[in-house]
Design an enzyme around this catalytic site. Structure first.
Site, PDB file in Angstrom:
ATOM      1  N   ASP A 171      42.558 -15.972 -65.131  1.00 55.72           N
ATOM      2  CA  ASP A 171      42.252 -17.396 -65.261  1.00 55.72           C
ATOM      3  C   ASP A 171      43.466 -18.238 -64.879  1.00 55.72           C
ATOM      4  O   ASP A 171      44.025 -18.977 -65.701  1.00 55.72           O
ATOM      5  CB  ASP A 171      41.783 -17.701 -66.688  1.00 55.72           C
TER       6      ASP A 171
ATOM      7  N   LYS B 155      38.987  -9.686 -63.432  1.00 57.73           N
ATOM      8  CA  LYS B 155      37.876 -10.643 -63.306  1.00 57.73           C
ATOM      9  C   LYS B 155      38.387 -11.890 -62.608  1.00 57.73           C
ATOM     10  O   LYS B 155      39.377 -12.486 -63.019  1.00 57.73           O
ATOM     11  CB  LYS B 155      37.314 -11.019 -64.673  1.00 57.73           C
TER      12      LYS B 155
ATOM     13  N   ASP C 113      33.097 -13.440 -61.255  1.00 62.82           N
ATOM     14  CA  ASP C 113      32.399 -14.136 -62.339  1.00 62.82           C
ATOM     15  C   ASP C 113      32.063 -15.574 -61.917  1.00 62.82           C
ATOM     16  O   ASP C 113      32.748 -16.520 -62.310  1.00 62.82           O
ATOM     17  CB  ASP C 113      33.293 -14.119 -63.582  1.00 62.82           C
ATOM     18  N   LEU C 114      30.994 -15.728 -61.122  1.00 65.49           N
ATOM     19  CA  LEU C 114      30.614 -17.061 -60.638  1.00 65.49           C
ATOM     20  C   LEU C 114      29.406 -17.639 -61.377  1.00 65.49           C
ATOM     21  O   LEU C 114      29.083 -18.812 -61.215  1.00 65.49           O
ATOM     22  CB  LEU C 114      30.313 -17.008 -59.131  1.00 65.49           C
ATOM     23  N   LYS C 115      28.714 -16.807 -62.147  1.00 66.73           N
ATOM     24  CA  LYS C 115      27.579 -17.267 -62.960  1.00 66.73           C
ATOM     25  C   LYS C 115      26.598 -18.115 -62.141  1.00 66.73           C
ATOM     26  O   LYS C 115      26.263 -19.242 -62.504  1.00 66.73           O
ATOM     27  CB  LYS C 115      28.065 -18.060 -64.171  1.00 66.73           C
ATOM     28  N   LEU C 116      26.103 -17.556 -61.061  1.00 65.30           N
ATOM     29  CA  LEU C 116      25.182 -18.307 -60.206  1.00 65.30           C
ATOM     30  C   LEU C 116      23.917 -18.698 -60.970  1.00 65.30           C
ATOM     31  O   LEU C 116      23.352 -17.901 -61.724  1.00 65.30           O
ATOM     32  CB  LEU C 116      24.809 -17.480 -58.975  1.00 65.30           C
TER      33      LEU C 116
ATOM     34  N   ASP D 284      20.719 -21.173 -59.730  1.00 68.08           N
ATOM     35  CA  ASP D 284      20.143 -22.123 -58.783  1.00 68.08           C
ATOM     36  C   ASP D 284      18.738 -21.641 -58.443  1.00 68.08           C
ATOM     37  O   ASP D 284      18.246 -20.674 -59.034  1.00 68.08           O
ATOM     38  CB  ASP D 284      21.017 -22.218 -57.526  1.00 68.08           C
ATOM     39  N   ILE D 285      18.093 -22.268 -57.485  1.00 65.73           N
ATOM     40  CA  ILE D 285      16.757 -21.826 -57.099  1.00 65.73           C
ATOM     41  C   ILE D 285      16.871 -20.427 -56.483  1.00 65.73           C
ATOM     42  O   ILE D 285      17.911 -20.064 -55.916  1.00 65.73           O
ATOM     43  CB  ILE D 285      16.079 -22.811 -56.128  1.00 65.73           C
TER      44      ILE D 285
ATOM     45  N   THR E 265      29.713 -16.830 -74.865  1.00 66.57           N
ATOM     46  CA  THR E 265      30.374 -16.560 -76.140  1.00 66.57           C
ATOM     47  C   THR E 265      30.953 -17.817 -76.782  1.00 66.57           C
ATOM     48  O   THR E 265      31.414 -17.783 -77.918  1.00 66.57           O
ATOM     49  CB  THR E 265      31.492 -15.511 -75.967  1.00 66.57           C
TER      50      THR E 265
ATOM     51  N   GLN F 163      36.116 -19.666 -77.865  1.00 67.61           N
ATOM     52  CA  GLN F 163      35.076 -18.658 -77.983  1.00 67.61           C
ATOM     53  C   GLN F 163      34.794 -18.402 -79.454  1.00 67.61           C
ATOM     54  O   GLN F 163      35.706 -18.244 -80.260  1.00 67.61           O
ATOM     55  CB  GLN F 163      35.480 -17.365 -77.266  1.00 67.61           C
TER      56      GLN F 163
ATOM     57  N   GLY G 200      41.162 -11.905 -71.591  1.00 70.65           N
ATOM     58  CA  GLY G 200      41.956 -12.910 -70.904  1.00 70.65           C
ATOM     59  C   GLY G 200      43.256 -13.201 -71.603  1.00 70.65           C
ATOM     60  O   GLY G 200      44.255 -12.505 -71.434  1.00 70.65           O
ATOM     61  N   ARG G 201      43.264 -14.231 -72.437  1.00 69.28           N
ATOM     62  CA  ARG G 201      44.503 -14.748 -73.002  1.00 69.28           C
ATOM     63  C   ARG G 201      45.270 -13.774 -73.888  1.00 69.28           C
ATOM     64  O   ARG G 201      46.487 -13.873 -74.019  1.00 69.28           O
ATOM     65  CB  ARG G 201      44.209 -16.054 -73.745  1.00 69.28           C
TER      66      ARG G 201
END
Length: 233
Positions: free
Chosen positions: A10, A32, A59-62, A64-65, A116, A187, A207-208
């Site tokens: 990140d 990630k 990790d783009l968390k798409l 959309d249609i 989360t 989180q 992550g952190r």
């Protein structure tokens, strides 16, 4: 049994990312790459990480249609990454098209259930979803499984029941992992690596607790040890 631990990169740009990995001798560890870094650097950051043998979760968390997500996945498939994700809330058709878009690539598709950072109050009062977090996560996991996803991103606290409902081969990717002594920040549903490994988590994302540690390599090694995984060399 946990199979891998991915470090969440990140960072705002490649320069800081590269400095972190090089300074702390973390070349080759699974990583990630999230929206912040990918939107700044684009596919080039994936190429650079792959050149140093990093397994990659994009990790783009798409969300959309279905047509748009399917076409996007065709582009991402060419990056030859390990994991990529969509939001399960996008629905069955979107998940199916995402999987189709990946084609014959080896990239695994995982669907995000409930973030989360969310708890029952946010789910019920803000999003107007009447069920609790655990129930919602399990329903979304079943939807993802039926729609062809290889697994889900979920809280550690839902992983075991999702495994039970969707089968042992259905991948559970669990963010919100914190080493002892680290703050949970934004989180809400967090757990230690040891707890996660013992409760159905296949892939941990940290992550952190690692990137913010005084000695990130030692912190990563500690997480591996808690999960019974081999240490990095």
């Amino acid at each position: 049994m946990t199979q891998a631990i991915y470090v969440a990169l990140d960072f705002p740009n490649w320069k800081e990312t590269c400095q972190f990995l090089t300074m702390h001798d973390l070349q080759g560890v699974p990583v990630k790459v999230g929206m912040e870094l990918f939107y700044r650097e684009g596919p080039l950051v994936i190429e650079k990480l792959k050149s140093n043998n990093h397994p990659i979760f994009l990790d783009l968390k798409l969300h959309d249609i279905p047509t748009t997500v399917g076409r996007t996945m065709k582009n991402l498939a060419s990056l030859d990454i390990d994991l990529v994700n969509v939001h399960a809330f996008g629905g069955s058709e979107m998940i199916k098209r995402a999987k189709e878009g990946l084609g014959s690539s080896n990239t695994k598709l995982v669907a995000v259930t409930v973030l989360t950072s969310m708890d029952n109050e946010i789910l019920n009062k803000e999003l107007m979803i009447p069920s609790d977090v655990n129930e919602t996560a399990q329903k979304l996991a079943l939807l993802a499984n039926k729609s062809g996803a290889d697994g889900v991103v979920c809280s550690v606290h839902e992983a075991e029941q999702i495994k039970s409902a969707c089968g042992k081969d259905f991948i559970t990717v669990t963010p919100g992992i914190r080493l002892e002594g680290f703050h949970s920040h934004d989180q809400k549903r967090v757990a230690t690596p040891k707890y996660a490994s013992e409760h159905g988590a296949d892939i941990l994302v940290i992550g952190r607790s690692i990137t913010g540690a005084e000695d990130p390599k030692r912190a990563y090694s500690q997480a591996l040890k808690e999960c019974g995984l081999n240490d990095i060399k």
